[in-house]
Design a protein around this motif. Structure first.
Motif, short mmCIF file in Angstrom:
data_model
loop_
_atom_site.label_atom_id
_atom_site.label_comp_id
_atom_site.label_asym_id
_atom_site.label_seq_id
_atom_site.Cartn_x
_atom_site.Cartn_y
_atom_site.Cartn_z
N PRO A 1 11.24 -1.60 1.77
CA PRO A 1 10.11 -1.40 0.87
C PRO A 1 10.08 -2.40 -0.29
CG PRO A 1 11.11 0.70 1.40
CD PRO A 1 12.01 -0.39 1.95
N ALA B 1 7.01 -4.78 -1.23
CA ALA B 1 6.43 -4.73 -2.57
C ALA B 1 6.31 -6.12 -3.16
CB ALA B 1 7.28 -3.84 -3.48
N TYR C 1 3.02 -7.71 -2.14
CA TYR C 1 1.81 -6.98 -2.49
C TYR C 1 1.03 -7.73 -3.56
CZ TYR C 1 -1.35 -3.28 -3.95
OH TYR C 1 -2.47 -2.55 -4.26
N GLN D 1 0.01 -1.17 -7.04
CA GLN D 1 0.63 -0.53 -5.89
C GLN D 1 1.14 0.85 -6.27
OE1 GLN D 1 3.99 -2.57 -4.18
NE2 GLN D 1 3.55 -1.77 -2.15
N LEU D 2 0.99 1.79 -5.36
CA LEU D 2 1.46 3.17 -5.49
C LEU D 2 0.76 3.93 -6.62
CD1 LEU D 2 5.29 2.52 -4.98
CD2 LEU D 2 3.57 3.12 -3.26
N MET D 3 -0.40 3.46 -7.05
CA MET D 3 -1.18 4.15 -8.08
C MET D 3 -2.52 4.56 -7.44
SD MET D 3 0.42 4.16 -11.04
CE MET D 3 -0.88 4.38 -12.21
N PRO D 4 -3.03 5.75 -7.77
CA PRO D 4 -4.30 6.16 -7.18
C PRO D 4 -5.53 5.60 -7.90
CG PRO D 4 -3.42 7.92 -8.52
CD PRO D 4 -2.39 6.82 -8.51
N PRO E 1 -5.16 10.61 -2.20
CA PRO E 1 -4.20 10.35 -1.11
C PRO E 1 -3.97 11.61 -0.28
CG PRO E 1 -3.06 10.50 -3.22
CD PRO E 1 -4.53 10.62 -3.51
N THR F 1 -8.78 6.82 3.35
CA THR F 1 -8.57 7.35 2.01
C THR F 1 -9.91 7.58 1.32
OG1 THR F 1 -6.53 6.06 1.84
CG2 THR F 1 -7.44 6.93 -0.21
N SER G 1 -2.14 -4.46 4.88
CA SER G 1 -1.82 -4.31 3.46
C SER G 1 -2.73 -5.19 2.59
CB SER G 1 -0.35 -4.65 3.20
OG SER G 1 -0.11 -6.00 3.55
#
Length: 180
Positions: free
Chosen positions: A19, A23, A26, A63-66, A101, A107, A149
């Motif tokens: 990961p 990352a 990204y 990344q990894l945020m909505p 999510p 999504t 991605s």
């Protein structure tokens, strides 16, 4: 036995590092385009037919945020009922998009924002009316379908509203787009 333990540690280390490697590749910045049909409502719907919408999009999605931030330049055009010209509504908006999510291959998201709209009317044979800048807002939702991605498509609908010269010009563009 030592080989099994060392192999397990090595596999766990590679799995933990994977990961991190993803990352590093990204890119949170996005660029895209969209287009579709625009449905006039309210005062605008009383005088015009269904029109079209095109847009250019710049975005930032950590990344990894909505939550994502989007800036859009759009052009909407609606023909007068009975012919004789059209109403053009270019807009420049800043929007926030909140992803829901659900752990699926697509999504859903909610989107809304404010911006500058510049409505004008083009009359056949009579030129163009004076355009003026007016503040307006939009709110809606959509569905994103990621293909990788760095590439995703979306379909969305948003209610736009702007007050101009005593009239409320509102419309709902339903667009399909891509983001890189």
């Amino acid at each position: 036995m030592k080989k099994i333990i060392l192999s397990t540690i090595a596999v766990a280390g590679i799995a933990a590092a994977a990961p991190v490697g993803q990352a590093q590749g990204y890119n949170p910045f996005q660029i895209g385009a969209a287009g579709g049909v625009a449905f006039p409502t309210g005062d605008l719907g009383n005088a015009t037919n269904t029109g079209y919408n095109i847009a250019v999009i710049l975005g930032y999605k950590p990344q990894l945020m909505p939550l994502a931030v989007r800036a859009e330049a759009a052009y909407n055009q609606f023909g007068f009922q009975g012919g004789g010209g059209n109403i053009n509504i270019p807009s420049f908006t800043g929007d926030l998009a909140y992803e829901l999510p659900l752990g699926m291959s697509f999504t859903p998201y909610a989107i809304g924002g404010v911006g500058l709209y510049r409505p004008s009317a083009s009359i056949n044979g009579g030129g163009t009316s004076n355009a003026e800048n007016d503040f307006g807002w939009n709110i809606g939702g959509g569905v994103k379908i990621p293909f990788s991605s760095s590439f995703e498509t979306f379909i969305e609908a948003r209610f736009n509203s702007v007050n101009s010269n005593g009239a409320t010009l509102s419309f709902i563009p339903v667009t399909v787009g891509i983001l890189f």
